[in-house]
Design a protein around this motif. Sequence first.
Motif, PDB file in Angstrom:
ATOM      1  N   ALA A 189       0.842  -1.205   0.000  1.00 19.80           N
ATOM      2  CA  ALA A 189       0.000   0.000   0.000  1.00 19.80           C
ATOM      3  C   ALA A 189       0.874   1.251   0.000  1.00 19.80           C
ATOM      4  N   LEU A 190       1.925   1.247   0.823  1.00 23.47           N
ATOM      5  CA  LEU A 190       2.809   2.418   0.880  1.00 23.47           C
ATOM      6  C   LEU A 190       3.476   2.651  -0.465  1.00 23.47           C
ATOM      7  N   ARG A 191       3.949   1.547  -1.084  1.00 29.23           N
ATOM      8  CA  ARG A 191       4.660   1.702  -2.360  1.00 29.23           C
ATOM      9  C   ARG A 191       3.705   2.154  -3.459  1.00 29.23           C
ATOM     10  N   SER A 192       2.472   1.642  -3.426  1.00 32.84           N
ATOM     11  CA  SER A 192       1.534   2.065  -4.480  1.00 32.84           C
ATOM     12  C   SER A 192       1.092   3.518  -4.268  1.00 32.84           C
ATOM     13  N   ARG A 193       1.277   4.022  -3.046  1.00 38.37           N
ATOM     14  CA  ARG A 193       0.940   5.428  -2.785  1.00 38.37           C
ATOM     15  C   ARG A 193       2.145   6.350  -2.995  1.00 38.37           C
ATOM     16  N   GLY A 194       3.213   5.812  -3.565  1.00 36.28           N
ATOM     17  CA  GLY A 194       4.305   6.681  -4.004  1.00 36.28           C
ATOM     18  C   GLY A 194       5.584   6.637  -3.188  1.00 36.28           C
ATOM     19  N   VAL A 195       5.674   5.706  -2.197  1.00 37.78           N
ATOM     20  CA  VAL A 195       6.909   5.606  -1.407  1.00 37.78           C
ATOM     21  C   VAL A 195       7.837   4.590  -2.081  1.00 37.78           C
ATOM     22  N   PRO A 196       9.010   5.007  -2.570  1.00 42.77           N
ATOM     23  CA  PRO A 196       9.871   4.049  -3.256  1.00 42.77           C
ATOM     24  C   PRO A 196      10.433   2.965  -2.323  1.00 42.77           C
ATOM     25  N   THR A 197      10.883   3.378  -1.136  1.00 42.76           N
ATOM     26  CA  THR A 197      11.612   2.454  -0.262  1.00 42.76           C
ATOM     27  C   THR A 197      10.948   2.381   1.111  1.00 42.76           C
ATOM     28  N   VAL A 198      10.676   1.158   1.560  1.00 43.95           N
ATOM     29  CA  VAL A 198      10.083   0.959   2.889  1.00 43.95           C
ATOM     30  C   VAL A 198      11.044   0.114   3.718  1.00 43.95           C
ATOM     31  N   VAL A 199      11.427   0.636   4.875  1.00 39.04           N
ATOM     32  CA  VAL A 199      12.352  -0.041   5.784  1.00 39.04           C
ATOM     33  C   VAL A 199      11.583  -0.302   7.074  1.00 39.04           C
ATOM     34  N   THR A 200      11.177  -1.553   7.284  1.00 38.97           N
ATOM     35  CA  THR A 200      10.346  -1.872   8.455  1.00 38.97           C
ATOM     36  C   THR A 200      11.206  -2.458   9.564  1.00 38.97           C
ATOM     37  N   THR A 201      11.180  -1.806  10.732  1.00 37.34           N
ATOM     38  CA  THR A 201      11.947  -2.335  11.865  1.00 37.34           C
ATOM     39  C   THR A 201      11.060  -3.289  12.654  1.00 37.34           C
ATOM     40  N   ARG A 202      11.616  -4.467  12.985  1.00 38.07           N
ATOM     41  CA  ARG A 202      10.824  -5.504  13.640  1.00 38.07           C
ATOM     42  C   ARG A 202      11.489  -5.991  14.917  1.00 38.07           C
ATOM     43  N   GLY A 203      12.057  -5.041  15.679  1.00 39.74           N
ATOM     44  CA  GLY A 203      12.673  -5.396  16.955  1.00 39.74           C
ATOM     45  C   GLY A 203      13.705  -6.493  16.779  1.00 39.74           C
ATOM     46  N   ALA A 204      13.641  -7.517  17.637  1.00 37.10           N
ATOM     47  CA  ALA A 204      14.619  -8.605  17.580  1.00 37.10           C
ATOM     48  C   ALA A 204      14.521  -9.405  16.284  1.00 37.10           C
TER      49      ALA A 204
END
Length: 292
Positions: A189-204
């Motif tokens: 959803a984020l990429r289709s709304r125009g964000v090229p790069t998504v960096v998701t932090t997932r704790g450990a």
Amino acid sequence: MFDVAVVGSVNLDLVATTPRLPRPGETVSGTGYAEHPGGKGLNQAIAASRNGARVALIAAVGDDEAGSRLRSLAAEEGIDISAVAVVDHVSTGRALITVDEHAENSIVVVAGANARTHIDEMPEATVVIAQLEVPLTEVLAALLIARSRGAITVLNPAPAAPLPDELLGVCDIVVPNEHELALLGGVDALRSRGVPTVVTTRGAAGVEVVDAGGRAWTQPSFPVEPLDTTGAGDAFCGALAARLAAGDDLRDAVRFAAAAGALATTVAGAVPSLPDAGTVGELLSASGRVQR
Ligand code: ADP
């Protein structure tokens, strides 16, 4: 010209410890009290500065003692505070935190001067990073200016909130945690709304990256003995911004930031836990030796 400009909040955290959290209408006796610098903007600015970046902070504090203390603290960390406005007749942002003996907490955040953050003259920087503890209009204004100058724009969408397409459309990189990502509808959803790069932090569980070319990869977390995870996300974001400004590619910058995030969990508190470049470098080279 700065390496990193941080647009964000500055708070004084007031922390009371109690055997248990009070119920509505109830008074309980506290067992301890401490005040700490906080706010995602200040934390991320310190994290970037400790990792070698020349940093400008764009923020607002009140005309109170806390405001002048926090401005001095930022300056002592080597941060340029010429764009940290002092707003008359408003209190500096506060977080009132109660922590019980099971480490369960309840928090009231009073935005105070943070709600009056205003983008006037944006300092020039290679990377501009913002979070969501200051008004969305100002985050948008800052990232629009940054984009028009060709800077790398980074948004840490914390605390979690729905966001307009207009804002997402000026972000090169969005850095949510899992909770924030879910609220924003996921990576696709984020990429289709125009964000090229998504960096998701997932704790450990490490970091999931989908880059501008659509390539997905995982940066595993660095094994540490966590003591207090406060500040891990801010350490990660500040270090990421510093390394991108220094010219690292995304893969190297994310690896460095993951090491910074891991180290931040090994020390109590937010600001005291934000590691410097030397400490991060030691963890990176130690883990490099183990891998080989
Ligand atoms: P937030 O505090 O914003 O929820 P995370 O908990 O995802 O952010 O932490 C940010 C980054 O810090 C993680 O992606 C990871 O690289 C590092 N980190 C956090 N917790 C740990 C942990 N227990 N062990 C190792 N690394 C961690």
